[in-house]
Design an enzyme around this catalytic site. Sequence first.
Site, PDB file in Angstrom:
ATOM      1  N   LYS A  96       9.028  43.823  -6.702  1.00  0.00           N
ATOM      2  CA  LYS A  96       9.835  45.032  -7.497  1.00  0.00           C
ATOM      3  C   LYS A  96       9.774  44.607  -9.055  1.00  0.00           C
ATOM      4  O   LYS A  96       9.729  45.309  -9.799  1.00  0.00           O
ATOM      5  CB  LYS A  96      11.400  44.561  -7.009  1.00  0.00           C
ATOM      6  CG  LYS A  96      11.336  45.155  -5.664  1.00  0.00           C
ATOM      7  CD  LYS A  96      12.653  45.960  -5.624  1.00  0.00           C
ATOM      8  CE  LYS A  96      12.567  46.702  -4.120  1.00  0.00           C
ATOM      9  NZ  LYS A  96      13.571  47.351  -3.623  1.00  0.00           N
ATOM     10  N   LYS A 153      -0.431  41.344   4.670  1.00  0.00           N
ATOM     11  CA  LYS A 153      -0.062  42.048   5.846  1.00  0.00           C
ATOM     12  C   LYS A 153      -0.171  43.579   5.615  1.00  0.00           C
ATOM     13  O   LYS A 153       0.186  44.155   4.794  1.00  0.00           O
ATOM     14  CB  LYS A 153       1.367  41.497   6.024  1.00  0.00           C
ATOM     15  CG  LYS A 153       2.125  41.880   7.296  1.00  0.00           C
ATOM     16  CD  LYS A 153       3.515  41.666   7.374  1.00  0.00           C
ATOM     17  CE  LYS A 153       4.011  42.670   8.388  1.00  0.00           C
ATOM     18  NZ  LYS A 153       5.554  42.788   8.318  1.00  0.00           N
ATOM     19  N   LYS A 165       3.811  49.446   5.986  1.00  0.00           N
ATOM     20  CA  LYS A 165       4.259  50.735   5.805  1.00  0.00           C
ATOM     21  C   LYS A 165       4.292  51.355   4.638  1.00  0.00           C
ATOM     22  O   LYS A 165       4.397  52.176   4.049  1.00  0.00           O
ATOM     23  CB  LYS A 165       5.203  51.215   6.934  1.00  0.00           C
ATOM     24  CG  LYS A 165       6.419  50.618   6.758  1.00  0.00           C
ATOM     25  CD  LYS A 165       7.144  50.818   7.927  1.00  0.00           C
ATOM     26  CE  LYS A 165       8.542  49.958   8.151  1.00  0.00           C
ATOM     27  NZ  LYS A 165       9.335  50.094   9.408  1.00  0.00           N
TER      28      LYS A 165
END
Length: 340
Positions: free
Chosen positions: A120, A201, A204
């Site tokens: 973020k 990883k 999505k």
Amino acid sequence: MILNKPVLFSAVQPSGNLTIGNYIGTMRHWSSMQNNYDCLYCIADLHALTSIKNNIFSLNTLILDTLSFYLACGVDPNKSIIFIQSHVHQHSQLNWILNCFSEFSELLRMTQFKTKIHEKKTSEKTINAALFNYPILMAADILLYQTNFVPVGQDQKQHIELTRNIAQRFNNLYGSIFTLPESLISQYGSKIMSLLEPKKKMSKSDINYKNVIYLLDDIYSIKFKIKNAVTDSEIPSKIYYDIDKKPGISNLLEILSAVTHKDVKILLKELDGVMYSEFKKIVIDYVSKFLNSLQKSYYNYRSNESYLKKIAYDGAIKAQLKSKKTLKNIYDKLGLIRFH
Ligand code: TRP
């Protein structure tokens, strides 16, 4: 005497765009698990609220999409309890109570939280408090049902450890209220990696769609993405499993293993002497076939909203019955007095 089966709890966030990583890491095992466990399959919509970005997709739609995927993966409402987290208010109630038994410092140690904060920083988003408390809601999900096993990917293992610690802490004070859950992690495929960055990883929410195979990808995207997946430049090229030295090849092997139901060791024998380009064609072929049949089943369920709503309604009633028992016990122990 009828012996109860062990309880298994699993959940996925309805944040849209489920990936082949979600399927292989978690959902693939759901159907067969129904024979050996008393299964609860939850759609974690309250967790999804922690990362609501905008309203392009309404959560409403995403929840029904996710439910359709559960059914397409073979979850059977006659064998398992399928429900939506926010429909069972006991989750929020236990969440608060468990917040009172969780330590700030142990939440600070959660790798997923640290990674999310790090991601973020590079964007303009602020960090909401729920993102920090997220694992406690997970603990509530799990502990409400006296869960024995939680099938998770590697990245969620730490959250299960935390759940155990919170449960243990509570039990030490109030007697054995909670069952201590264990994570179930399969040897291969618990962590599917990105296609272009196989040390990361598959996610999505990746901004680069070429990194990810989505469950709803069409055949052209599947071909394109796997064809471009990063491998390595070992000469002569050789296919073997080694996550550190050959992350790209190992990742494709894991994907192939999952969609063919063949052990990686067996695949390696079959792939002896095969070139990378040929190997990729094989992966493309099996992944396309697999996704095609999954998608057919998905669209079949997705087109029947009244059926989906009935499943969710019935599931919530069943989940409430079970979770009420645990919560009542806890309220009694804590002295949260009720007059009815
Ligand atoms: N946090 C999980 C994920 O993003 C979803 C989840 C919510 C979950 N509650 C859970 C998983 C309880 C296992 C058990 O994948």
